[in-house]
Each structure stands twice: as structure tokens, then as C-alpha cells.
Design a protein around this motif. Sequence first.
Motif, PDB file in Angstrom:
ATOM      1  N   ALA A 139       0.809  -1.418   0.031  1.00 61.36           N
ATOM      2  CA  ALA A 139       0.037   0.070   0.045  1.00 61.36           C
ATOM      3  C   ALA A 139       0.747   1.213  -0.049  1.00 61.36           C
ATOM      4  O   ALA A 139       1.894   1.252   0.724  1.00 61.36           O
ATOM      5  N   VAL A 140       0.535   2.348  -0.692  1.00 59.23           N
ATOM      6  CA  VAL A 140       1.219   3.508  -0.474  1.00 59.23           C
ATOM      7  C   VAL A 140       0.256   4.744  -0.274  1.00 59.23           C
ATOM      8  O   VAL A 140      -1.139   4.843  -0.540  1.00 59.23           O
ATOM      9  N   ILE A 141       0.946   5.480   0.707  1.00 64.87           N
ATOM     10  CA  ILE A 141      -0.077   6.680   1.335  1.00 64.87           C
ATOM     11  C   ILE A 141       0.541   8.001   0.729  1.00 64.87           C
ATOM     12  O   ILE A 141       1.478   8.435   1.113  1.00 64.87           O
ATOM     13  N   PRO A 142      -0.485   8.487  -0.027  1.00 71.28           N
ATOM     14  CA  PRO A 142      -0.051   9.750  -0.389  1.00 71.28           C
ATOM     15  C   PRO A 142       0.522  10.872   0.354  1.00 71.28           C
ATOM     16  O   PRO A 142       1.512  11.445  -0.005  1.00 71.28           O
ATOM     17  N   TYR A 143      -0.160  10.929   1.499  1.00 68.16           N
ATOM     18  CA  TYR A 143       0.206  11.895   2.417  1.00 68.16           C
ATOM     19  C   TYR A 143       1.321  11.512   3.400  1.00 68.16           C
ATOM     20  O   TYR A 143       1.919  12.080   4.259  1.00 68.16           O
ATOM     21  N   LEU A 275      -8.545  11.089  -3.890  1.00 64.95           N
ATOM     22  CA  LEU A 275      -8.890   9.880  -4.368  1.00 64.95           C
ATOM     23  C   LEU A 275      -8.491   8.861  -3.216  1.00 64.95           C
ATOM     24  O   LEU A 275      -9.677   7.830  -3.221  1.00 64.95           O
ATOM     25  N   ALA A 276      -7.563   8.597  -2.717  1.00 59.92           N
ATOM     26  CA  ALA A 276      -7.308   7.761  -1.429  1.00 59.92           C
ATOM     27  C   ALA A 276      -8.504   7.787  -0.251  1.00 59.92           C
ATOM     28  O   ALA A 276      -9.071   6.882   0.215  1.00 59.92           O
ATOM     29  N   LEU A 282     -10.954   5.618   6.406  1.00 66.42           N
ATOM     30  CA  LEU A 282     -10.139   5.478   7.703  1.00 66.42           C
ATOM     31  C   LEU A 282     -11.191   6.259   8.881  1.00 66.42           C
ATOM     32  O   LEU A 282     -11.558   7.354   8.459  1.00 66.42           O
ATOM     33  N   PRO A 283     -10.806   6.012  10.103  1.00 65.20           N
ATOM     34  CA  PRO A 283     -11.400   6.838  11.122  1.00 65.20           C
ATOM     35  C   PRO A 283     -10.829   8.229  10.982  1.00 65.20           C
ATOM     36  O   PRO A 283      -9.580   8.449  10.414  1.00 65.20           O
ATOM     37  N   ALA A 290      -5.091   7.957   4.585  1.00 68.57           N
ATOM     38  CA  ALA A 290      -5.732   6.835   3.669  1.00 68.57           C
ATOM     39  C   ALA A 290      -4.591   6.654   2.406  1.00 68.57           C
ATOM     40  O   ALA A 290      -3.699   7.212   1.931  1.00 68.57           O
ATOM     41  N   TYR A 291      -4.733   5.168   2.304  1.00 73.26           N
ATOM     42  CA  TYR A 291      -3.962   4.447   1.488  1.00 73.26           C
ATOM     43  C   TYR A 291      -4.367   4.028   0.104  1.00 73.26           C
ATOM     44  O   TYR A 291      -5.752   3.722   0.183  1.00 73.26           O
ATOM     45  N   LEU A 292      -3.622   3.745  -0.859  1.00 79.34           N
ATOM     46  CA  LEU A 292      -4.318   3.172  -2.052  1.00 79.34           C
ATOM     47  C   LEU A 292      -3.260   1.728  -2.091  1.00 79.34           C
ATOM     48  O   LEU A 292      -2.194   1.561  -1.952  1.00 79.34           O
TER      49      LEU A 292
END
Length: 474
Positions: A139-143, A275-276, A282-283, A290-292
Motif C-alpha cells: 500500500a502507498v499513502i499519498p500523504y 482519491l485515497a 479511515l477513522p 488514507a492509502y491506495l
Amino acid sequence: MHMNNISGKDLLAIGYQQGKMLGLALEVLEKHYQGAEHEAVLTLMKDLLERPEAFLDHEILEDLATKMIEDAKEIENTIFLNNTSREFAVYGSEYIAAGAVAQMQTAMKLPVTVAGALMPDAHQGYGLPIGGVLAAKNAVIPYGVGVDIGCRMALSIFDITEENFLLNRDTYKRELIAHTRFGAGHGYHGKDRTDHAILDRNEFNLTQFIKALKDKAYSQLGTSGGGNHFVEWGIIEFAEDDQPLNIPKGKYLALLSHSGSRGMGATIAGYYTRLAKELCKLPREAANLAYLDMNSEAGQEYWLAMNLAGDYASACHEVIHDKLAKAIGGTLLAKVENHHNFAWKETWNGEEVIVHRKGATPAGKGVMGIIPGSMTAPGFLVRGKGEETAINSASHGAGRQMSRTAAMQHITRQEMQAMLQANGVTLIGAGLDEAPMAYKDINVVMEAQKDLVDIVAKFSPKMVRMADDGSKED
């Protein structure tokens, strides 16, 4: 007949929960069921709560039933965090604010998290703290990468003496101003633009969204952002011969730059973060993490766009260094470059993971990197030790000890000028938010990570250029 208005306490007693839905239910009751028989309305509301789908054609309760079904689906689609945070290594914990540690603890509860570490320059950011390193499974997390994708350091070392620089400061200043451009939205136009192979990359045709960014990328190629981005002349000192770089002991003129992927990277980060968040519910406290999924189309798209932005950032530094090298003459002895604000596929504990370094320097065994201080404090050319508990990482700088707002409120222009003068530094541009006093002591930070990197050489800034107003990236 027992007539009475129904309260929130009554609804809670039959199974409603505190929150938005309770408020909406009370609004409906107040509007449509004033004076109705108490027990009959309670029975109706309990039935609605248990079987909202049976009320989708109800004259009064249809809208509330629809919202209940939608709310239930949203809850059902929520990805819950683990109850406990995985353990993670912290370097220089006494210098790291509680907010950054709390953000890291939240990141360590993600179901995809494998390992994490916090560097000594860490401070609070969005999602993953700046100075945070996070290894995730598929998984990759943009932030977790950050807004300024592929932001990096680039160092060019020349066979020019310190004396030559000191005797010709005006020339070096003139060329630094002539061949650099700073600040949000700033770029080159027409014949001033620079062609580069990066602009021919197939990834620019990946999607219409990416394709639309190409002109901006062309315009801003060879420019630097605002905030803490800089291009500076300085003196680098090798206390002993460095065989891997083939540089003898001594002092040399060097050019150091710090910047990223400009408007293109920021736009990519914003688009895929949104988008993620749509795809990965997520909570609230973890929403910015948020991940992709790397097996998804969105995950693959982001990965390709991220790598394009990272290579574009490198091209920007290449253009700046080539222009200035040509302007001053001299022979290039060595060039070192490293990036942060990125994600890498790496092996950790025998499995492939995605390592996010948000404001952290890759420090695998033998890997070269540059860790700057501030506009008056030294930076260091380092070689990684490959410390696994740090996930082969180190700090990406000294790290802020004051927010930008606090720095502008508490530091005067006179104080900043006095420090520049005391250190023999010429400053072109920059706001008070980038004053040296806003940063941690780089020597303390380096001591906290002595198990992560070896110091190869010390870089002392002498002439620094930054955005005129301290503006952030667009």
C-alpha cells in the motif's frame, strides 16, 4: 392516551447512538409527531432503526431511512485501526514534540503498517509527521509521501578554492541571482524555458489529468519553490581523504540546492490524496493516512505519477546546477543527490514493503546523502550505516522548533540580520519564517543519529538564495 414529546434520552434508550442520526431523528419528530401517542411513536422509531429499508416509501420517514442506510454502509466500509500501536524506534526523543509522536502512533495502527521510525528532526505534519518513516505492506499513502513529491538535496563540489569564492563574492552573487528563480507559481516562459528529456517521458500520457500538468512542468523546470527551499554557495570541508568520492582532504567551493517537484507534484499529491480518502475510509484521526492498494488501478497510477514527479524534481536540480557550473567554470569533482518525500519498494525483514520517508533521508549501508542545517548552521555530507531499526533512514535536516507563524511573531528582522552577519552569510530573499532560530540545533540532531550515518564532510553556507517572501509551494 399518554401524550408527550420524545427526547434524545428516549431515543438513546431504544438503541439510537449519539451523533448526526440522533439529531436528524429528533428534527423529524419535532416537525411531524408533536402530540402523537408516546409509546406508538417510540415503537415506530425503534422499527425504523432496526429495519430502515422497510421505510423507503414512508411519506414522512423516507429521507431519514435513506440516510440511515447510507450511514450504515459508510460505517460498514470503514477500515478500522488496530487497537494498539506497533512499536517504533524514536531517535532524539527529547527534541521531538508530543504531536509528532502521537501522529506516528496513529500511523502505526494502520492495518497495512509493518514498521516505523521517527527521526530526530521530526515535527508535526499532515498524516505522517515530517521526519516519519513508515513501511507498509502492498500500500502507498499519498500523504505519507507528502505534498512536495520527490523533494531533494543536490550537492555539486568544484575544484575552486575558498579564497577564490571570497575574492569574487559579487560574481558568485550575480550568477546565483541570474540562474535561479523562486516562489510559488514562478517559472520560465518562451525562449527562457529549458528542454530536458524528462518532458518526453511516456508517463505524461498516463491520464488526461497528468497530461494537463505538462505545460506547468515545462514552465517551472529549473526553478525552486518557496518556504524552506534554497540554492546556496558554501564551503565544504573534508577532514580526511574520501576514497569513494575520490576527493582529497581540504576545502572546496560547493553548490547546494533544496527543492522538489513544484506545482506538478503538489497537484498530483492533492488529486491522489482526495482519491485515497474516497477509496479508503479511515477513522477521522487517521483520515490523512488514507492509502491506495498497490494492486489497484489507482495505486499503480499514483506510483507512476509519483516516480515521474520525483524524476522531474531531480531534473530541476540538474538544470540549476548545470547553469551555475557553466557560469562559474571550474571542474566538477563530485555530485551527490538524495531525495525525501517519497516512497520506495524495499526489502525489510525478508519481505517487500513500501517505505515512506516523509522528510527523511535514505541511509542504507554506504548510501550518500546531504543533511542541511539552516541558512547559518552547517550541513553534512553523510554516508548511511544501514540501521534496520531506523528502516535505513536518517533525518532530512535540523527540523523546525518553531512553526512558521511563531517564527514570524517572535523573531525580528534585526535579530535575523545579526545572526547572518555573525556567520558571514549573504542572504538573498527569505522571510522571517525561515530564520535560523526557527530550527533545531543541527549538531544536536546529528549526535542523536550517530548510529544511522557517518559524517563525510561539513558544508558551511556562505551565500543563500530563497523565495523573496518565504512563500510556500503552489
